[in-house]
Scaffold this motif. Structure first.
Motif, PDB file in Angstrom:
ATOM      1  N   LEU A 161       0.833  -1.198   0.000  1.00 53.00           N
ATOM      2  CA  LEU A 161       0.000   0.000   0.000  1.00 53.00           C
ATOM      3  C   LEU A 161       0.869   1.250   0.000  1.00 53.00           C
ATOM      4  O   LEU A 161       1.828   1.343   0.770  1.00 53.00           O
ATOM      5  CB  LEU A 161      -0.920   0.023   1.228  1.00 53.00           C
ATOM      6  CG  LEU A 161      -1.919  -1.122   1.374  1.00 53.00           C
ATOM      7  CD1 LEU A 161      -2.694  -0.976   2.668  1.00 53.00           C
ATOM      8  CD2 LEU A 161      -2.864  -1.174   0.190  1.00 53.00           C
ATOM      9  N   GLY A 162       0.498   2.187  -0.845  1.00 57.20           N
ATOM     10  CA  GLY A 162       1.098   3.517  -0.835  1.00 57.20           C
ATOM     11  C   GLY A 162       0.097   4.470  -0.209  1.00 57.20           C
ATOM     12  O   GLY A 162      -1.067   4.502  -0.610  1.00 57.20           O
ATOM     13  N   ILE A 163       0.539   5.232   0.788  1.00 58.30           N
ATOM     14  CA  ILE A 163      -0.355   6.125   1.525  1.00 58.30           C
ATOM     15  C   ILE A 163       0.040   7.568   1.233  1.00 58.30           C
ATOM     16  O   ILE A 163       1.207   7.949   1.411  1.00 58.30           O
ATOM     17  CB  ILE A 163      -0.277   5.855   3.048  1.00 58.30           C
ATOM     18  CG1 ILE A 163      -0.535   4.386   3.362  1.00 58.30           C
ATOM     19  CG2 ILE A 163      -1.218   6.789   3.805  1.00 58.30           C
ATOM     20  CD1 ILE A 163      -1.894   3.877   2.959  1.00 58.30           C
ATOM     21  N   ILE A 164      -0.922   8.365   0.800  1.00 54.71           N
ATOM     22  CA  ILE A 164      -0.715   9.791   0.573  1.00 54.71           C
ATOM     23  C   ILE A 164      -1.681  10.536   1.483  1.00 54.71           C
ATOM     24  O   ILE A 164      -2.893  10.279   1.455  1.00 54.71           O
ATOM     25  CB  ILE A 164      -0.969  10.168  -0.903  1.00 54.71           C
ATOM     26  CG1 ILE A 164      -0.032   9.383  -1.816  1.00 54.71           C
ATOM     27  CG2 ILE A 164      -0.802  11.668  -1.102  1.00 54.71           C
ATOM     28  CD1 ILE A 164      -0.353   9.513  -3.292  1.00 54.71           C
ATOM     29  N   MET A 165      -1.143  11.450   2.296  1.00 51.74           N
ATOM     30  CA  MET A 165      -1.971  12.225   3.228  1.00 51.74           C
ATOM     31  C   MET A 165      -1.889  13.699   2.838  1.00 51.74           C
ATOM     32  O   MET A 165      -0.814  14.205   2.511  1.00 51.74           O
ATOM     33  CB  MET A 165      -1.481  12.022   4.653  1.00 51.74           C
ATOM     34  CG  MET A 165      -1.546  10.563   5.083  1.00 51.74           C
ATOM     35  SD  MET A 165      -0.695  10.236   6.632  1.00 51.74           S
ATOM     36  CE  MET A 165      -1.926  10.806   7.784  1.00 51.74           C
ATOM     37  N   ARG A 166      -3.027  14.376   2.916  1.00 51.94           N
ATOM     38  CA  ARG A 166      -3.088  15.786   2.534  1.00 51.94           C
ATOM     39  C   ARG A 166      -3.920  16.554   3.552  1.00 51.94           C
ATOM     40  O   ARG A 166      -4.992  16.097   3.945  1.00 51.94           O
ATOM     41  CB  ARG A 166      -3.716  15.889   1.148  1.00 51.94           C
ATOM     42  CG  ARG A 166      -3.777  17.265   0.606  1.00 51.94           C
ATOM     43  CD  ARG A 166      -4.287  17.231  -0.819  1.00 51.94           C
ATOM     44  NE  ARG A 166      -4.480  18.579  -1.291  1.00 51.94           N
ATOM     45  CZ  ARG A 166      -5.403  18.939  -2.143  1.00 51.94           C
ATOM     46  NH1 ARG A 166      -6.204  18.041  -2.657  1.00 51.94           N
ATOM     47  NH2 ARG A 166      -5.516  20.187  -2.522  1.00 51.94           N
ATOM     48  N   HIS A 167      -3.417  17.690   3.989  1.00 51.93           N
ATOM     49  CA  HIS A 167      -4.094  18.615   4.913  1.00 51.93           C
ATOM     50  C   HIS A 167      -4.300  18.047   6.312  1.00 51.93           C
ATOM     51  O   HIS A 167      -5.107  18.574   7.069  1.00 51.93           O
ATOM     52  CB  HIS A 167      -5.446  19.078   4.355  1.00 51.93           C
ATOM     53  CG  HIS A 167      -5.357  19.799   3.047  1.00 51.93           C
ATOM     54  ND1 HIS A 167      -4.515  20.849   2.819  1.00 51.93           N
ATOM     55  CD2 HIS A 167      -6.012  19.579   1.884  1.00 51.93           C
ATOM     56  CE1 HIS A 167      -4.647  21.271   1.585  1.00 51.93           C
ATOM     57  NE2 HIS A 167      -5.548  20.512   0.971  1.00 51.93           N
TER      58      HIS A 167
END
Length: 175
Positions: A161-167
């Motif tokens: 899994l690749g996790i991208i978090m924003r804000h």
């Protein structure tokens, strides 16, 4: 709103009694989470390995969520099934894992288990197939009454899994 993007794959499974496996999967979240894009559940194809006991699926996962809070962080729940030569399907295991809470690339091994029935049900399962299943699959990740179950360990499911978090920093979460 804070956003979480999960991009990856269900690589495959190993350690199960027989081959010819497929996986039903889903993402469970709390009430504060809203699905922006992607499918929150799905099913892989059946894989019959020619060598070794690893069933490879390489099934893509791509979901994008928005949230105002951290409660109900996403969990990935899995059901591994076996399909015999007659096309009959038998549950081989339940499992779940929390989606990682840090950005980046993650390899996850998810252990699975299945309920054990009475000795009569186990005997019937050997000759006829089938076997006990949970009435409510929510029991897999809620854990409320799970401690009462008699279970046996099954194989593991491998995920990338690749996790991208924003804000998230605006909501007091450091990444």
């Amino acid at each position: 709103m804070a956003e979480l993007h999960i991009i990856g794959q269900i690589v495959g499974a190993s350690g199960f009694p027989q081959n010819s496996l497929f996986c039903k999967w889903g993402v469970h979240t709390g009430g504060a989470w809203r699905l922006l894009s992607g499918l929150k559940e799905g099913q892989t194809q059946v894989d019959i390995p020619q060598t070794g006991d690893m069933a490879y699926w390489s099934h893509p996962i791509d979901v994008h969520y928005a949230t105002k809070g951290l409660q109900g962080w996403p969990k990935l729940h899995l059901q591994v099934w076996h399909q015999d030569s007659f096309g009959r399907c038998q549950l081989y295991g339940y499992g779940y894992c929390h989606v990682p809470s840090s950005p980046g690339h993650h390899r996850i091994s998810c252990a699975t288990w299945r309920p054990l029935g009475s000795w009569q049900e186990q005997l019937s399962q050997m000759f006829v197939g089938g076997g006990p299943q949970l009435r409510s699959p929510d029991l897999v990740y809620s854990g409320a009454d799970r401690y009462r179950l008699h279970t046996e360990a099954m194989g593991t499911v491998e995920l990338e899994l690749g996790i991208i978090m924003r804000h998230f920093d605006k909501y007091g979460v450091e990444s």
